[in-house]
Each structure stands twice: as C-alpha cells, then as structure tokens.
Design a protein around this motif. Sequence first.
Motif, PDB file in Angstrom:
ATOM      1  N   GLU A 318      27.051 -36.001 -40.840  1.00  0.00           N
ATOM      2  CA  GLU A 318      26.085 -35.516 -41.826  1.00  0.00           C
ATOM      3  C   GLU A 318      26.055 -33.979 -41.792  1.00  0.00           C
ATOM      4  OE1 GLU A 318      21.655 -36.968 -42.800  1.00  0.00           O
ATOM      5  OE2 GLU A 318      22.427 -37.620 -40.862  1.00  0.00           O
ATOM      6  N   PRO A 319      26.132 -33.332 -42.929  1.00  0.00           N
ATOM      7  CA  PRO A 319      26.062 -31.865 -42.924  1.00  0.00           C
ATOM      8  C   PRO A 319      24.661 -31.377 -42.539  1.00  0.00           C
ATOM      9  CG  PRO A 319      26.956 -32.691 -44.997  1.00  0.00           C
ATOM     10  CD  PRO A 319      26.398 -33.861 -44.264  1.00  0.00           C
ATOM     11  N   THR A 320      24.589 -30.193 -41.941  1.00  0.00           N
ATOM     12  CA  THR A 320      23.274 -29.562 -41.758  1.00  0.00           C
ATOM     13  C   THR A 320      22.949 -28.828 -43.055  1.00  0.00           C
ATOM     14  OG1 THR A 320      24.158 -27.472 -40.951  1.00  0.00           O
ATOM     15  CG2 THR A 320      23.777 -29.196 -39.319  1.00  0.00           C
ATOM     16  N   TYR A 321      21.710 -28.342 -43.179  1.00  0.00           N
ATOM     17  CA  TYR A 321      21.298 -27.784 -44.468  1.00  0.00           C
ATOM     18  C   TYR A 321      22.080 -26.528 -44.841  1.00  0.00           C
ATOM     19  CZ  TYR A 321      18.883 -24.402 -41.681  1.00  0.00           C
ATOM     20  OH  TYR A 321      18.623 -23.410 -40.812  1.00  0.00           O
ATOM     21  N   ARG A 322      22.689 -25.869 -43.839  1.00  0.00           N
ATOM     22  CA  ARG A 322      23.404 -24.634 -44.176  1.00  0.00           C
ATOM     23  C   ARG A 322      24.585 -24.877 -45.106  1.00  0.00           C
ATOM     24  NH1 ARG A 322      21.814 -20.458 -39.856  1.00  0.00           N
ATOM     25  NH2 ARG A 322      20.618 -21.930 -38.655  1.00  0.00           N
ATOM     26  N   LEU A 323      25.253 -26.003 -44.913  1.00  0.00           N
ATOM     27  CA  LEU A 323      26.450 -26.276 -45.706  1.00  0.00           C
ATOM     28  C   LEU A 323      26.117 -26.473 -47.199  1.00  0.00           C
ATOM     29  CD1 LEU A 323      29.467 -26.692 -45.888  1.00  0.00           C
ATOM     30  CD2 LEU A 323      29.178 -28.997 -44.986  1.00  0.00           C
ATOM     31  N   PRO A 324      25.205 -27.360 -47.547  1.00  0.00           N
ATOM     32  CA  PRO A 324      24.844 -27.434 -48.976  1.00  0.00           C
ATOM     33  C   PRO A 324      24.289 -26.117 -49.516  1.00  0.00           C
ATOM     34  CG  PRO A 324      23.402 -28.825 -47.628  1.00  0.00           C
ATOM     35  CD  PRO A 324      24.538 -28.415 -46.759  1.00  0.00           C
ATOM     36  N   ASP A 325      23.619 -25.339 -48.677  1.00  0.00           N
ATOM     37  CA  ASP A 325      23.130 -24.031 -49.131  1.00  0.00           C
ATOM     38  C   ASP A 325      24.280 -23.129 -49.547  1.00  0.00           C
ATOM     39  OD1 ASP A 325      20.448 -24.359 -49.027  1.00  0.00           O
ATOM     40  OD2 ASP A 325      20.078 -22.861 -47.469  1.00  0.00           O
ATOM     41  N   ILE A 326      25.348 -23.183 -48.758  1.00  0.00           N
ATOM     42  CA  ILE A 326      26.529 -22.380 -49.104  1.00  0.00           C
ATOM     43  C   ILE A 326      27.100 -22.879 -50.432  1.00  0.00           C
ATOM     44  CG2 ILE A 326      28.895 -21.770 -48.421  1.00  0.00           C
ATOM     45  CD1 ILE A 326      27.896 -22.168 -45.465  1.00  0.00           C
ATOM     46  N   ALA A 327      27.217 -24.200 -50.541  1.00  0.00           N
ATOM     47  CA  ALA A 327      27.768 -24.784 -51.772  1.00  0.00           C
ATOM     48  C   ALA A 327      26.895 -24.409 -52.976  1.00  0.00           C
ATOM     49  CB  ALA A 327      27.854 -26.304 -51.634  1.00  0.00           C
ATOM     50  N   TYR A 328      25.590 -24.470 -52.775  1.00  0.00           N
ATOM     51  CA  TYR A 328      24.656 -24.167 -53.860  1.00  0.00           C
ATOM     52  C   TYR A 328      24.827 -22.728 -54.327  1.00  0.00           C
ATOM     53  CZ  TYR A 328      20.112 -23.552 -56.205  1.00  0.00           C
ATOM     54  OH  TYR A 328      19.121 -23.279 -57.101  1.00  0.00           O
ATOM     55  N   HIS A 329      24.895 -21.809 -53.377  1.00  0.00           N
ATOM     56  CA  HIS A 329      24.998 -20.403 -53.766  1.00  0.00           C
ATOM     57  C   HIS A 329      26.350 -20.067 -54.371  1.00  0.00           C
ATOM     58  CE1 HIS A 329      21.161 -20.039 -51.770  1.00  0.00           C
ATOM     59  NE2 HIS A 329      21.011 -18.943 -52.474  1.00  0.00           N
ATOM     60  N   LEU A 330      27.387 -20.729 -53.923  1.00  0.00           N
ATOM     61  CA  LEU A 330      28.683 -20.534 -54.551  1.00  0.00           C
ATOM     62  C   LEU A 330      28.617 -21.018 -56.002  1.00  0.00           C
ATOM     63  CD1 LEU A 330      31.553 -19.575 -54.094  1.00  0.00           C
ATOM     64  CD2 LEU A 330      32.166 -21.915 -53.462  1.00  0.00           C
ATOM     65  N   ASP A 331      27.923 -22.109 -56.182  1.00  0.00           N
ATOM     66  CA  ASP A 331      27.769 -22.640 -57.536  1.00  0.00           C
ATOM     67  C   ASP A 331      26.991 -21.674 -58.430  1.00  0.00           C
ATOM     68  OD1 ASP A 331      28.135 -24.783 -59.463  1.00  0.00           O
ATOM     69  OD2 ASP A 331      25.957 -25.009 -59.343  1.00  0.00           O
ATOM     70  N   LYS A 332      25.978 -21.046 -57.866  1.00  0.00           N
ATOM     71  CA  LYS A 332      25.229 -20.050 -58.645  1.00  0.00           C
ATOM     72  C   LYS A 332      26.167 -18.942 -59.101  1.00  0.00           C
ATOM     73  CE  LYS A 332      20.834 -20.277 -56.134  1.00  0.00           C
ATOM     74  NZ  LYS A 332      19.682 -19.459 -55.704  1.00  0.00           N
ATOM     75  N   THR A 351      18.620 -17.920 -41.560  1.00  0.00           N
ATOM     76  CA  THR A 351      19.569 -18.825 -42.189  1.00  0.00           C
ATOM     77  C   THR A 351      20.249 -18.214 -43.408  1.00  0.00           C
ATOM     78  OG1 THR A 351      18.100 -19.882 -43.754  1.00  0.00           O
ATOM     79  CG2 THR A 351      17.962 -20.615 -41.495  1.00  0.00           C
ATOM     80  N   TYR A 352      19.506 -17.421 -44.195  1.00  0.00           N
ATOM     81  CA  TYR A 352      20.152 -16.932 -45.409  1.00  0.00           C
ATOM     82  C   TYR A 352      21.276 -15.957 -45.064  1.00  0.00           C
ATOM     83  CZ  TYR A 352      18.451 -12.129 -45.869  1.00  0.00           C
ATOM     84  OH  TYR A 352      18.245 -10.797 -45.688  1.00  0.00           O
ATOM     85  N   GLN A 353      21.134 -15.286 -43.928  1.00  0.00           N
ATOM     86  CA  GLN A 353      22.192 -14.344 -43.543  1.00  0.00           C
ATOM     87  C   GLN A 353      23.489 -15.072 -43.226  1.00  0.00           C
ATOM     88  OE1 GLN A 353      21.194 -10.655 -41.749  1.00  0.00           O
ATOM     89  NE2 GLN A 353      19.261 -11.502 -40.978  1.00  0.00           N
ATOM     90  N   ASP A 354      23.366 -16.263 -42.628  1.00  0.00           N
ATOM     91  CA  ASP A 354      24.571 -17.061 -42.383  1.00  0.00           C
ATOM     92  C   ASP A 354      25.198 -17.491 -43.702  1.00  0.00           C
ATOM     93  OD1 ASP A 354      24.431 -16.971 -39.599  1.00  0.00           O
ATOM     94  OD2 ASP A 354      23.043 -18.660 -39.518  1.00  0.00           O
ATOM     95  N   VAL A 355      24.340 -17.875 -44.638  1.00  0.00           N
ATOM     96  CA  VAL A 355      24.843 -18.327 -45.932  1.00  0.00           C
ATOM     97  C   VAL A 355      25.597 -17.191 -46.632  1.00  0.00           C
ATOM     98  CG1 VAL A 355      24.166 -19.122 -48.236  1.00  0.00           C
ATOM     99  CG2 VAL A 355      23.094 -20.114 -46.201  1.00  0.00           C
ATOM    100  N   LEU A 356      25.015 -16.007 -46.630  1.00  0.00           N
ATOM    101  CA  LEU A 356      25.680 -14.870 -47.273  1.00  0.00           C
ATOM    102  C   LEU A 356      26.991 -14.531 -46.580  1.00  0.00           C
ATOM    103  CD1 LEU A 356      22.798 -12.369 -48.154  1.00  0.00           C
ATOM    104  CD2 LEU A 356      23.954 -14.006 -49.634  1.00  0.00           C
TER     105      LEU A 356
END
Length: 598
Positions: A318-332, A351-356
């Motif tokens: 199961e992915p942790t929330y960071r992975l869909p967050d990355i996918a979501y922001h790439l989609d944006k 967490t947002y710093q990891d996503v960026l």
Amino acid sequence: MLKELVETQLQRALEALDLPEPPAYQLKRSERPEHGDLSTNVAFALAKQAGQAPRRLAEQLAEQLRTQSDSPFESVAVAGAGFVNFKLKHEQIHQVLDRILRYQFEEPDYYYGISHQGEGKAAQVEFVSANPTGPLTLGHGRQAILGDVIARLLENAGYRVTREFYYNNAGRQMRLLGQSVQARYLEELGRPAQFPEEGYHGEYIREIARKIRAEQGDAWAEAATDQFKDYAEAEIFAGIRRTLGRLFRRPADQAFDIYYNESSLYGRGPQRPLATVDLITEWLRAASLAYDKDGAVWFKATASGRPEDRVIVRRSGEPTYRLPDIAYHLDKLARGFDLIIDIFGADHHDTYQDVLAALKGLCQNIPELKQYEPERIRVLIHQFVTLTRGGQQVKMSKRLANYVTIDDLIDELAATVKLEEQTQEAARTPEQLREAFAVNAVRYFFLMRNPDSHLQFDFDLAKAQSKENPVYYVMYAHTRIAAINAEYFTVFTERNTYRDPAAEDLSLLQQPEELALIKQLDALPEVLAEALDQLRPNLVTNYAFELARLFHDFYEQHRVVDASRPELTVARMALLHGIDIVFGRLFGLLGLFAPRYM
RNA sequence: GCGCCCGUAGCUCAGUGGACAGAGCGCUGCCCUGCGGAGGCAGAGGCCGCAGGUUCAAAUCCUGCCGGGCGCACCA
C-alpha cells in the motif's frame, strides 16, 4: 499612481544627470508628514557606483527634480545622510481622487484596484482538503478563508481560478468511520455492538446513526460496514459543503470548483491523472530516486538535501500518502496551470518539502516530464488557531471530540448579534442579517493575522458590537458614509445625486485629513499586489482598518454636509464616494457583507 | 536530537534594510449631546528574547544560544 508619477520624474532626473541605472532602491510612502509624501533612498544605492557621497548625490538629484519641466512637486528636500523627500502639489493628490471617480463612471468594466498581471493565465488554489470523517473545525476555517481570499485576489489580478478540494475516501480512517457509525446504529437498535478502539466519538456519529435508523428501521442490522461508511461519507460531505457555503457566502454546491478524489491516482476515481502512483514509482526508480529496502519502496529524499529518506510504498504494497501527493501535484502541473497554490497547516511542513523534492527530481530526469515546471507551485503554510473565551484558552482535543466546529462558531456569534431597529432591510430577514454579521466576524478574524503567526481567536472580542471589534470598526466607516449620504439629500433636497462633476471642485479639499485619505486610496493597488505576491491577506485587512481609522479621524474633525457651504459639501461628498468605492472593493475581496445600517 | 514557524508596550498584534519603533484594548486625566456617542483629546507605558556578525544604516539579513508552537510513522 503617485508612485509611478514620482518614479518617472526620478528616471528623467537620473538620465539628465547622466547617472547610471541604480541597483535596487526604495521609493516609499513616508510615514511622517515632515518627510513629505514619498521618499527614496536612491542616493544611497547609487553612492558606491557613482563614487560620490550619498548626501551630495541627493542634493544634485533634488536640484534637478526641482527644476525639471512640469514638476509635480511642491518641494524636493534632502534629509539625513541622503534621503530625498518629495512633497507633491495638492493638485496631484486631487487628481488621484478624480481618476478613481471618473473611471467608476466612465469605464464600464473598470474597478479601481483591478490588475492585469494574471491576464490570460490560469491559477489553481488547493485548500481545506479535509477528509470526510467529520465536520470542519477551527483550523480548517482559517485555511478556508485564506484560500477563499487568495482566490479572490487572483481573480482581481486577472487569473482564471480553479478552487480545488482534495480528499481521500479510502483507507483506514474511513474504515474506522464506517465502523463507528455501524456500532452506534446497532446501539440504537439495542443490539450488541463493539465500538472500534480508535473510532470517532463525536456526537455527529450518533446523529448519522439515528438518521439511518429513522430511514431504515432495523433493515441495516446485518449490513456491511462499507454501507455505513458510504452513507456517513455522503452525510459528512454534504455538511462540509454547507459549512463552506456559509463561510464563502455561496451556494453549498458552488463552494469549490473541483473535488479531487485521491482514488483517481490509483486509476479508480473520477479524474484521469497524467500518471498513476504505479507509474510515478517506476519513474522515480528510473531516475534513481527510489529504491527497495526492508520489503518497502523508499524515496531518496536525501538526494535533494532532505534530512531522511521516506517510505512511499509499504511492505504491504500500500502506498503512503506521499506517493499519491506526488502524483497529484504532477497532475496539477500537467493540467497547465501557470500558478499553483497549496495551502496547508503547519503540521504539513515536512511532507510538502518531500513532495516538491520528488517533483523536481522527476521533471529533471524523466524525458516526458521535462516540459513541466515545479517552480510554478507555491505553498502557503499557516500556523494554528486557538480559541479564547473569557480570557481563557478553550481546550480542544480531537480524540475526545470536544473541539469547536465552524458551524458552532458561526451559530454562537449569530445568536449574540443585536439588531437595531434601523438595521432591518427589506431584502434580508433578521436571521440572514445575523448570519451575515457572524460570518463577517469569523472571516475578518481569520484574516487579520499574518498566516505565519499563531492566531488567537478572541470569542468575546468577535462578539463585541463596538469599535473595539476591528470588523465593526471597519463596517462602521462604511455605514457612516451611508448615513452622511442620506443626510446630504435631506439638506440639499433639490439634488438627486451627490455626484455632480460639473459643480465639483476637488481643490477645495485642503485639510490634512482629506489629503491623507486620498493618499491612502492611492495605495490600494500596491497593497493588493503585495498581498497576492506574499500570500498575505492580512495586508488587506490592515489596509482596510487604516482607511477606516483615517476616515473616522476626518469625520470627527470636519463636517461634511453644510448648507452654508455647498461647494465644499459637494467636494467632500466626492471624497466620501471615492472612499466608499474602495471600501466596496475591500469588502468584495475580503468577502464581507457591507451593511448600510448597523 | 533534527526541521519549520513565532518571540516587538500589561494584553492582542502591525511593522521584514532606512530617519526619533506603531495600532487597538487596558490604565490615568480632561472634554463632549452628535451629518447615529457603538464618542473625542492628552498622558504614562518598549535595552523590538539574549549574544555576536554583515551594512553608511538592523526589530528587519547571517550565526549561535534561550523560550513557545508544530512536525519528525511502512497514520493522513
């Protein structure tokens, strides 16, 4: 306008003196009257380059500015070690008011304070993004209002704005929600039920259970937990939309433009993302930004200077929330927004710093992602809200479900609003007025602090209907203008409009309070631009408060409607009209209801 | 321990490179019957957390320390 005017003069002077293009310097509105209307430190900035002392440079500049043709200056003075202080001719200041009024009447699509900075560009603002497990609370409220006003500021700057709410209706928390409602339902039926250990204790869970029982009787006794989960989600989501509608003063179904379901990022939801989480994981691996360890997949955050690597896919798969967050922001990014603004609470900082970091890595290393620019994402982190009542902090705990919801807050404020006889307006019921006043207080209080700072919501102050309450102080300025307007027509009965450009002589406005007000009006566009650039709506509330203060000041000292001085009266009515145009803009951008009577 | 935010008047907070540090409330004294008194004026009150540094210039930038908040899960 005044700033541009001085800027132009300054540029001309620099050229005339054959001085080089100066490095960054300031041209500011003076805080003290003895420093003139505006002042600049340009002489300091130029000193090194020009090889001259700042004071000497300033003197040359001042001399040049004084003697230039069509000089708009009453005086140009050098002060201190090299400041140049400008005092404008009063006619220049009067022109500011004249232009505000003229535009209002002559340009159908013009609003004073509007900007074209974002013309033709698309912006997205993501905020609130609460999962449908319970009603919105105080913390969400601050975020909701910040996001709403930032969206309004973006629209004012010409952006096409998408308001987006991201949510997750899968996973453990939602499972617990379903189990909690199921347990309460069975309790209602008098059957044995086991309440989940970390279940949701709020009273709203019981309400949902009672509602199911009222509709279904005992027909759901054997129903699956999922059925309760789905029912609860729909109920809670409807409640969230209702609350947001109240806060935003919009119909509940127009609170947001898009509700983005996280499930879409797994290929199971309504939206079609650029890449699902599986593809993101592959890309991260291809970019050497992901690796396997202990049966899990890790994101190599340390490669971007972050303190530690993070798991993005659990051992369970199961992915942790960071992975869909990355996918979501790439989609944006893929959706083509020119500007993407995320609003998060302080707890999201890490967490947002990891996503960026992940997005940057992907866009640099994956050929098909090279076209995307993660720099378009801006993140506003706001600090938390505490509630004080009677000087005491109200203790809140989510686990014990004794937190204050937004609806509670609005309801309690609305219940204490006292309406005067004359407050009544045909267009609104007393209940609607009470609601509007309560929402005004909530919105203003959430906005008036720097998002970086903790916000202490003082319940007693928010309830006060006196000038100690800043929101009343601001509204009162507007209603006072309405009162003067009414007075004007009772004294000058032959007039049917207080705008009479032909009879108006703005040069009669010579009092310092009058000139100070016009100069404040002149600052509006700069304040709005700054508030948007820094994502700080509190600059707008500060400005509104200051404008109200200057107006009340003026009001105390000068009489507007004076039958013995019709020309002055007309000039002052024009000033009031200009002020009210700006209040109208401010109330619109802050989302405040502007009462004519209070 | 690590990261982010905050520390300014008794309280709540503005002010993020400039000229003597500001507002509201509270406190003290005085004034006022209004174009709505939900008033007005004046005053007291501050080594801008502490210590270094950068700069012509620091509340503001940098470093360290102290205090508060929030994070630091194969929870979201």
